[in-house]
Design an enzyme around this catalytic site. Structure first.
Site, PDB file in Angstrom:
ATOM      1  CG  ASP A  36      -1.900  -1.116   1.260  1.00 56.67           C
ATOM      2  OD1 ASP A  36      -2.214  -1.639   0.174  1.00 56.67           O
ATOM      3  OD2 ASP A  36      -2.350  -1.484   2.359  1.00 56.67           O
ATOM      4  NE  ARG A  37      -1.498   7.170  -1.288  1.00 59.58           N
ATOM      5  CZ  ARG A  37      -2.472   7.883  -1.858  1.00 59.58           C
ATOM      6  NH1 ARG A  37      -2.236   8.577  -2.956  1.00 59.58           N
ATOM      7  NH2 ARG A  37      -3.672   7.890  -1.334  1.00 59.58           N
TER       8      ARG A  37
END
Length: 312
Positions: A141-142
């Site tokens: 995930d970012r």
């Protein structure tokens, strides 16, 4: 010396790595040992050992490899990206392993192709070496930090993705959650389905044909007042898996914004992102089959959070 390997015996247990390498029957001098470490030519139990590992005390049975002819290491770039914050953990002709900072996409969003991403940084890096583009192997995930691997060739990508499909790589995360999981170690098993409209992972029935089994193994590393530091190993690898599985058991990640429940007072620890870090990745090299292990230490924001929780 092209490629040499030694197994640490009882007589060398407790010896520093650089001293072990500097022995006359190995590299012959400490300067040569330091140079090999600095240029990414030394591996301990399959994982690259850089200059920071020179003082590591070895244990009996450790396997030390020196790959003097390893390609691409004579002039290694320590980091990529406009801010030079994408640290290179390993690079050869087949793959590139990086320590991704939180807040950076792994690949560009379809609706925001101009957003900075690991993919674009690697593409710029490869362009200077006459290559066209990287190949995505897996994603994190970012706002999750840590280890991510890209392939530099299509055949390398195919072999690595096949390993991930068979759940062979060991993917170990560090997470800081609310509460104290009980028992302190165990396995989380759920059936999850991705909601394409809401863009979130949801729990579903085992009878749901759309659902996929999600399995994680966890253990508590340290407990604080109202929170715990966990190590979580993914057995399967679904999107947002750890974030949702932790919430399903009443242990939301500190800083979580999406997989939450209850009033704000239940989330009393201020932190600007989900406290999740891809700490370790182990896999087989796509061509020579050797076992490789990469680690990214917890970043400064998580280290500071742990220190703050210890003082509570």
């Amino acid at each position: 010396m092209g490629d040499s390997q030694w197994t640490v015996g009882a007589a060398d247990a407790g010896v520093r790595l650089d001293k072990f390498l500097a022995a006359p029957e190995r590299l012959g001098s400490r300067p040569r040992a330091v140079t090999a470490l600095d240029r990414g030519k030394v591996f301990v139990n399959g994982g690259e050992a850089d200059i920071d590992a020179a003082g590591t005390r070895l244990a009996e049975g450790d396997v030390i490899r020196v790959w003097m002819d390893r390609p691409g290491t004579a002039k290694r770039r320590p980091a990529l990206g406009a801010s030079r914050d994408l640290r290179i953990l390993y690079e050869d002709d087949a793959l590139l392993v990086l320590d991704k900072p939180a807040g950076l996409l792994v690949v560009p969003l379809e609706r925001r192709t101009d957003a900075p991403s690991v993919y674009e940084a690697i593409k710029d890096h490869l362009r200077t070496h006459g290559r066209r583009r990287p190949f995505v192997v897996h994603r994190i995930d970012r706002d999750t930090s840590g280890v991510v691997v890209f392939a530099k060739r299509a055949d390398s990508q195919a072999r690595l993705k096949d390993q991930f499909k068979r759940h062979e790589p060991a993917r170990v995360y560090r997470a800081i959650v609310y509460g104290h999981p009980h028992p302190p170690s165990g396995t989380w098993r759920d059936h999850l389905v991705w909601d394409q409209d809401a863009l979130i992972q949801k729990e579903t029935s085992p009878r749901d044909p759309r659902g996929k089994e999600a399995i994680s193994e966890y253990r508590v590393i340290e407990t604080f007042a109202g929170a715990s530091l966990l190590e979580v190993r993914l057995v399967t690898g679904k999107r947002n898996q750890i974030r949702l599985q932790a919430r399903l058991r009443g242990h939301m990640l500190v800083g979580e914004q999406r997989y939450i429940f209850g009033p704000d007072r239940l989330r009393s620890i201020a932190f600007p992102r989900q406290a999740l870090h891809a700490f370790r990745l182990s896999l087989r090299h796509p061509f020579d089959g050797r076992e490789m292990q990469f680690e990214a230490p917890m970043p400064d924001d998580l280290v500071a959070l742990v220190a703050r929780l210890r003082r509570r």
